[in-house]
Write a protein that holds these residues in place. Sequence first.
Motif, PDB file in Angstrom:
ATOM      1  N   VAL A   9      -3.900  -6.670  -0.182  1.00  0.00           N
ATOM      2  CA  VAL A   9      -2.985  -5.740  -0.830  1.00  0.00           C
ATOM      3  C   VAL A   9      -3.236  -4.346  -0.263  1.00  0.00           C
ATOM      4  O   VAL A   9      -4.342  -3.809  -0.384  1.00  0.00           O
ATOM      5  N   PHE A  10      -2.215  -3.779   0.373  1.00  0.00           N
ATOM      6  CA  PHE A  10      -2.278  -2.412   0.891  1.00  0.00           C
ATOM      7  C   PHE A  10      -1.751  -1.481  -0.186  1.00  0.00           C
ATOM      8  O   PHE A  10      -0.649  -1.691  -0.693  1.00  0.00           O
ATOM      9  N   HIS A  11      -2.542  -0.459  -0.515  1.00  0.00           N
ATOM     10  CA  HIS A  11      -2.135   0.476  -1.574  1.00  0.00           C
ATOM     11  C   HIS A  11      -2.540   1.889  -1.196  1.00  0.00           C
ATOM     12  O   HIS A  11      -3.343   2.106  -0.285  1.00  0.00           O
ATOM     13  N   ALA A  12      -1.962   2.839  -1.912  1.00  0.00           N
ATOM     14  CA  ALA A  12      -2.284   4.251  -1.698  1.00  0.00           C
ATOM     15  C   ALA A  12      -2.582   4.891  -3.053  1.00  0.00           C
ATOM     16  O   ALA A  12      -1.984   4.516  -4.069  1.00  0.00           O
ATOM     17  N   ASP A  13      -3.481   5.870  -3.047  1.00  0.00           N
ATOM     18  CA  ASP A  13      -3.861   6.555  -4.286  1.00  0.00           C
ATOM     19  C   ASP A  13      -2.682   7.249  -4.952  1.00  0.00           C
ATOM     20  O   ASP A  13      -2.608   7.322  -6.174  1.00  0.00           O
ATOM     21  N   TRP A  14      -1.752   7.755  -4.175  1.00  0.00           N
ATOM     22  CA  TRP A  14      -0.620   8.535  -4.672  1.00  0.00           C
ATOM     23  C   TRP A  14       0.597   7.677  -5.038  1.00  0.00           C
ATOM     24  O   TRP A  14       1.578   8.173  -5.558  1.00  0.00           O
ATOM     25  N   CYS A  15       0.534   6.383  -4.778  1.00  0.00           N
ATOM     26  CA  CYS A  15       1.683   5.484  -4.929  1.00  0.00           C
ATOM     27  C   CYS A  15       1.838   5.004  -6.375  1.00  0.00           C
ATOM     28  O   CYS A  15       0.999   4.258  -6.882  1.00  0.00           O
ATOM     29  N   GLN A  16       2.922   5.402  -7.022  1.00  0.00           N
ATOM     30  CA  GLN A  16       3.165   5.026  -8.417  1.00  0.00           C
ATOM     31  C   GLN A  16       3.361   3.517  -8.593  1.00  0.00           C
ATOM     32  O   GLN A  16       2.911   2.939  -9.575  1.00  0.00           O
ATOM     33  N   TYR A  17       4.037   2.879  -7.640  1.00  0.00           N
ATOM     34  CA  TYR A  17       4.234   1.430  -7.743  1.00  0.00           C
ATOM     35  C   TYR A  17       2.938   0.666  -7.491  1.00  0.00           C
ATOM     36  O   TYR A  17       2.754  -0.432  -8.023  1.00  0.00           O
ATOM     37  N   CYS A  18       2.033   1.246  -6.733  1.00  0.00           N
ATOM     38  CA  CYS A  18       0.712   0.634  -6.532  1.00  0.00           C
ATOM     39  C   CYS A  18      -0.071   0.661  -7.848  1.00  0.00           C
ATOM     40  O   CYS A  18      -0.714  -0.330  -8.220  1.00  0.00           O
ATOM     41  N   ASN A  70      -8.615 -19.303  -6.210  1.00  0.00           N
ATOM     42  CA  ASN A  70      -7.960 -19.883  -5.036  1.00  0.00           C
ATOM     43  C   ASN A  70      -7.862 -18.986  -3.806  1.00  0.00           C
ATOM     44  O   ASN A  70      -7.536 -19.484  -2.728  1.00  0.00           O
ATOM     45  N   TYR A  71      -8.090 -17.711  -3.948  1.00  0.00           N
ATOM     46  CA  TYR A  71      -7.930 -16.759  -2.844  1.00  0.00           C
ATOM     47  C   TYR A  71      -9.172 -15.907  -2.673  1.00  0.00           C
ATOM     48  O   TYR A  71     -10.011 -15.838  -3.567  1.00  0.00           O
ATOM     49  N   VAL A  72      -9.226 -15.223  -1.551  1.00  0.00           N
ATOM     50  CA  VAL A  72     -10.160 -14.121  -1.371  1.00  0.00           C
ATOM     51  C   VAL A  72      -9.269 -12.870  -1.416  1.00  0.00           C
ATOM     52  O   VAL A  72      -8.564 -12.566  -0.455  1.00  0.00           O
ATOM     53  N   PRO A  73      -9.246 -12.182  -2.561  1.00  0.00           N
ATOM     54  CA  PRO A  73      -8.393 -11.002  -2.700  1.00  0.00           C
ATOM     55  C   PRO A  73      -9.045  -9.758  -2.077  1.00  0.00           C
ATOM     56  O   PRO A  73     -10.200  -9.463  -2.335  1.00  0.00           O
ATOM     57  N   VAL A  74      -8.274  -9.073  -1.249  1.00  0.00           N
ATOM     58  CA  VAL A  74      -8.756  -7.890  -0.535  1.00  0.00           C
ATOM     59  C   VAL A  74      -7.824  -6.725  -0.836  1.00  0.00           C
ATOM     60  O   VAL A  74      -6.608  -6.885  -0.856  1.00  0.00           O
ATOM     61  N   LYS A  75      -8.414  -5.562  -1.056  1.00  0.00           N
ATOM     62  CA  LYS A  75      -7.634  -4.332  -1.203  1.00  0.00           C
ATOM     63  C   LYS A  75      -7.934  -3.441  -0.012  1.00  0.00           C
ATOM     64  O   LYS A  75      -9.088  -3.268   0.363  1.00  0.00           O
ATOM     65  N   VAL A  76      -6.871  -2.867   0.540  1.00  0.00           N
ATOM     66  CA  VAL A  76      -7.015  -1.895   1.613  1.00  0.00           C
ATOM     67  C   VAL A  76      -6.358  -0.607   1.129  1.00  0.00           C
ATOM     68  O   VAL A  76      -5.151  -0.574   0.893  1.00  0.00           O
ATOM     69  N   ASN A  77      -7.174   0.431   0.966  1.00  0.00           N
ATOM     70  CA  ASN A  77      -6.683   1.735   0.530  1.00  0.00           C
ATOM     71  C   ASN A  77      -6.314   2.543   1.773  1.00  0.00           C
ATOM     72  O   ASN A  77      -7.182   2.922   2.557  1.00  0.00           O
ATOM     73  N   VAL A  78      -5.028   2.807   1.934  1.00  0.00           N
ATOM     74  CA  VAL A  78      -4.558   3.497   3.144  1.00  0.00           C
ATOM     75  C   VAL A  78      -4.957   4.966   3.174  1.00  0.00           C
ATOM     76  O   VAL A  78      -4.745   5.639   4.185  1.00  0.00           O
ATOM     77  N   ASP A  79      -5.559   5.459   2.092  1.00  0.00           N
ATOM     78  CA  ASP A  79      -6.035   6.845   2.041  1.00  0.00           C
ATOM     79  C   ASP A  79      -7.536   6.954   2.328  1.00  0.00           C
ATOM     80  O   ASP A  79      -8.065   8.047   2.456  1.00  0.00           O
ATOM     81  N   SER A  80      -8.215   5.814   2.433  1.00  0.00           N
ATOM     82  CA  SER A  80      -9.665   5.804   2.583  1.00  0.00           C
ATOM     83  C   SER A  80     -10.087   5.867   4.051  1.00  0.00           C
ATOM     84  O   SER A  80      -9.492   5.223   4.908  1.00  0.00           O
ATOM     85  N   GLU A  81     -11.132   6.624   4.301  1.00  0.00           N
ATOM     86  CA  GLU A  81     -11.715   6.695   5.643  1.00  0.00           C
ATOM     87  C   GLU A  81     -13.000   5.874   5.734  1.00  0.00           C
ATOM     88  O   GLU A  81     -13.778   6.014   6.675  1.00  0.00           O
TER      89      GLU A  81
END
Length: 182
Positions: free
Chosen positions: A63-72, A92-103
């Motif tokens: 799941v790609f998300h952003a800190d500023w994204c209201q729908y996220c 059943n899954y390996v759930p991964v989050k990717v924060n597009v604002d993170s360095e």
Amino acid sequence: MKSLSKFLLSGLVLASLSMPSYAQGLNENKTQVNEKSKETINWYSLDDGLEKSEVEKKPLMIVFHADWCQYCIKFEEETFSNQKIINYLNKNYVPVKVNVDSEKPLKIGNKIIQENEVADLLKVGAYPTTLFFSSKGKPIDGVEGFVDAKHMYEYISEIYEENKNISKTKFELNEDYKGQTI
């Protein structure tokens, strides 16, 4: 692990562009499957998730998300807090989050990249975006945008059921196609 990492960093750029987007049709019904829970999804970083997916032979949900994204934020609060979703993903899954604002640095294979570079590498430009891959790195499906709990449960269970053996079997070409360029 090396081939999966290489595949994710190079080959999935093209594959993710061709994945269908179902978000528009799924946004119409905002019905919850169950009540919200205090339990949570066991989220992994991409580097840890890749390793766990390969070892446990479970598909990867990113799941790609952003800190500023209201729908996220809405996705997290309404969909990923649903007990039925939590249980299904954790089992059943390996759930991964990717924060597009993170360095934050990630070690993918023998390369170090920043978390915010992953979306660019996979050509993800809308948030949230959810992509599904087998444990072998084969793209399965993806969806852009918010998906309510009812439809997300239907979506993740359908994807899992249709592809549950994809992570457990080695891909082999039919004899008719060996040696040919596809």
